[in-house]
Design a protein around this motif. Sequence first.
Motif, short mmCIF file in Angstrom:
data_model
loop_
_atom_site.label_atom_id
_atom_site.label_comp_id
_atom_site.label_asym_id
_atom_site.label_seq_id
_atom_site.Cartn_x
_atom_site.Cartn_y
_atom_site.Cartn_z
N PHE A 11 0.87 -1.19 0.00
CA PHE A 11 0.00 0.00 0.00
C PHE A 11 0.90 1.23 0.00
O PHE A 11 1.95 1.23 0.63
CB PHE A 11 -0.88 0.04 1.25
CG PHE A 11 -1.93 -1.02 1.31
CD1 PHE A 11 -3.08 -0.93 0.52
CD2 PHE A 11 -1.80 -2.12 2.16
CE1 PHE A 11 -4.07 -1.91 0.58
CE2 PHE A 11 -2.78 -3.10 2.22
CZ PHE A 11 -3.91 -2.99 1.43
N ALA A 20 1.95 -5.21 3.12
CA ALA A 20 1.02 -5.93 4.00
C ALA A 20 1.18 -7.43 3.86
O ALA A 20 0.91 -8.19 4.79
CB ALA A 20 -0.42 -5.52 3.69
N PRO A 39 -2.09 -11.68 14.83
CA PRO A 39 -2.42 -10.45 15.56
C PRO A 39 -2.85 -9.34 14.59
O PRO A 39 -2.66 -9.46 13.38
CB PRO A 39 -1.09 -10.09 16.24
CG PRO A 39 -0.05 -10.73 15.41
CD PRO A 39 -0.65 -11.96 14.83
N SER A 40 -3.39 -8.28 15.15
CA SER A 40 -3.84 -7.14 14.36
C SER A 40 -2.70 -6.62 13.47
O SER A 40 -1.57 -6.49 13.93
CB SER A 40 -4.30 -6.05 15.33
OG SER A 40 -4.83 -5.00 14.60
N GLY A 41 -3.01 -6.39 12.21
CA GLY A 41 -2.02 -5.82 11.30
C GLY A 41 -1.14 -6.84 10.61
O GLY A 41 -0.24 -6.48 9.84
N CYS A 42 -1.38 -8.15 10.82
CA CYS A 42 -0.50 -9.17 10.23
C CYS A 42 -0.80 -9.40 8.75
O CYS A 42 -0.03 -10.06 8.05
CB CYS A 42 -0.61 -10.49 10.98
SG CYS A 42 -2.16 -11.35 10.71
N GLY A 43 -1.91 -8.88 8.25
CA GLY A 43 -2.21 -8.99 6.82
C GLY A 43 -3.32 -9.96 6.47
O GLY A 43 -3.62 -10.18 5.30
N LYS A 44 -4.00 -10.53 7.48
CA LYS A 44 -5.01 -11.56 7.19
C LYS A 44 -6.22 -11.00 6.45
O LYS A 44 -6.71 -11.62 5.50
CB LYS A 44 -5.41 -12.31 8.48
CG LYS A 44 -5.81 -11.42 9.64
CD LYS A 44 -5.80 -12.22 10.93
CE LYS A 44 -6.42 -11.42 12.08
NZ LYS A 44 -5.74 -10.16 12.38
N THR A 45 -6.68 -9.80 6.83
CA THR A 45 -7.83 -9.21 6.14
C THR A 45 -7.47 -8.84 4.71
O THR A 45 -8.26 -9.06 3.78
CB THR A 45 -8.35 -7.97 6.91
OG1 THR A 45 -8.73 -8.39 8.21
CG2 THR A 45 -9.54 -7.34 6.22
N THR A 46 -6.27 -8.32 4.52
CA THR A 46 -5.81 -7.98 3.17
C THR A 46 -5.81 -9.22 2.28
O THR A 46 -6.26 -9.18 1.13
CB THR A 46 -4.39 -7.37 3.25
OG1 THR A 46 -4.45 -6.20 4.08
CG2 THR A 46 -3.86 -7.00 1.88
N GLU A 161 -13.69 -12.37 10.58
CA GLU A 161 -13.99 -12.20 12.00
C GLU A 161 -15.50 -12.15 12.23
O GLU A 161 -16.01 -11.21 12.87
CB GLU A 161 -13.35 -10.91 12.54
CG GLU A 161 -11.87 -10.84 12.25
CD GLU A 161 -11.00 -10.67 13.47
OE1 GLU A 161 -11.52 -10.78 14.60
OE2 GLU A 161 -9.80 -10.47 13.29
P1 ATP Z 1 -6.86 -6.55 11.88
O1 ATP Z 1 -7.10 -7.79 12.66
O2 ATP Z 1 -6.54 -5.37 12.75
O3 ATP Z 1 -7.91 -6.27 10.87
P2 ATP Z 1 -5.15 -7.66 9.82
O4 ATP Z 1 -4.24 -8.75 10.21
O5 ATP Z 1 -6.39 -8.04 9.14
O6 ATP Z 1 -5.48 -6.77 11.08
P3 ATP Z 1 -4.66 -5.96 7.57
O7 ATP Z 1 -5.91 -5.18 7.74
O8 ATP Z 1 -4.60 -6.95 6.47
O9 ATP Z 1 -4.29 -6.69 8.93
O10 ATP Z 1 -3.45 -4.94 7.42
C1 ATP Z 1 -2.10 -5.34 7.17
C2 ATP Z 1 -1.21 -4.12 7.05
O11 ATP Z 1 -1.56 -3.37 5.88
C3 ATP Z 1 -1.32 -3.15 8.21
O12 ATP Z 1 -0.04 -2.64 8.45
C4 ATP Z 1 -2.26 -2.09 7.70
O13 ATP Z 1 -1.99 -0.86 8.33
C5 ATP Z 1 -1.92 -2.05 6.22
N1 ATP Z 1 -3.08 -1.65 5.39
C6 ATP Z 1 -4.23 -2.35 5.23
N2 ATP Z 1 -5.06 -1.71 4.38
C7 ATP Z 1 -4.43 -0.57 3.99
C8 ATP Z 1 -4.75 0.52 3.11
N3 ATP Z 1 -5.91 0.55 2.46
N4 ATP Z 1 -3.84 1.51 2.98
C9 ATP Z 1 -2.66 1.47 3.62
N5 ATP Z 1 -2.29 0.48 4.46
C10 ATP Z 1 -3.15 -0.53 4.65
#
Ligand code: ATP
Length: 353
Positions: A11, A20, A39-46, A161
Amino acid sequence: MLEIRKLTKTFGQGATQVTALHEVSFTIAEGEFFTLLGPSGCGKTTLLRMIAGFEQPSGGQLVLDGQDIAQLPPNRRPVNTVFQNYALFPHMTVAENVGFALGAQGRPRAEIDDTVARMLALVQLDHLAHRRSGELSGGQQQRVALARALAPKPRILLLDEPLSALDMKLRKEMQVELKRLQQETGLTFIFVTHDQEEALTMSDRIAVMSGGHIQQIATPRDLYDNPANSFVAGFIGESNLLDARCDGGKLVLAQTSDSMPVAHADGAVTVMVRPEHIVLGKAQGSALTFLATVDRLVYFGTDTHVHTRLADGSVLVARVQNALRDGVPWQSGDRIEVALPSDAIHLLPKDAA
Ligand code: ATP
């Protein structure tokens, strides 16, 4: 069925660029309950959003049934998503919500009615078909969201989730319910959660993620019994991690200098022991035994966590099952013998400091 090949997502640009996901690769089999855990921010949602088509990969391939789907728009992919916030239409009835996608596809009325009835029976909501979805409890809304996502018969159901807005009791019930639904339908589920207990109880396999990398993919049992590194050991269940060295066929603990024979290459390692495998007091056949001081006792009903302090100040936690009437026979300040049975000792690679 689904092959993720070197999938990368960045990103932003320049100094603010965030990676990510770093070249993530794995394969999911048809009918699997596969969980992305981290954990939060590990990239799973992406990662989930890229499978759904809401996010474009920066590199890599997404191959479903032999076809690269990375360039297909979300509505042309045979996948459907259940979101954390349900995203129902509150003014529509339950039945209208569940039949919405089929109506948009122009399916015949009779087919829609039949599918809606089957889906509502599946999630045990037949009696609420004509209630407005805005008038349902959180747990009921979650079931409607599930029925709606299942109605168009996706090849894969993506769940982001989906239980996190529910209270603990309802959440546990829905965990059982989701697993039942997945087994009854035989559908492939990809489930995202940061809750390790949720992942362990429902999944066939779990991918543990951190910092945009997959740390390990394995069955729940295998992750718990044979974690690949200290991140996985710490994230799945509770663990004690001790510094040690392998030296000429001996494993030497840094904290106590106790040693045992080992077949391992020389060098620094991390010793991992689960709290329930530590024996307090004299134990036959234990590989490592040393003295420690009882620091504190924490009562958990079924068991008591005994925090012991080693000479260098580090803490080792043992979990002792509570007997029917008697408590554990130690108190803070007692000196006790701590025994680590040889089959409870796992050697993990030493983390780079
Ligand atoms: P959570 O449980 O908090 O949702 P996650 O594991 O699903 O966390 P992601 O949402 O996939 O994590 O985010 C992974 C990384 O990519 C994080 O560092 C986040 O800040 C970054 N990120 C996600 N979406 C964007 C975006 N649209 N623009 C910039 N950075 C992003």
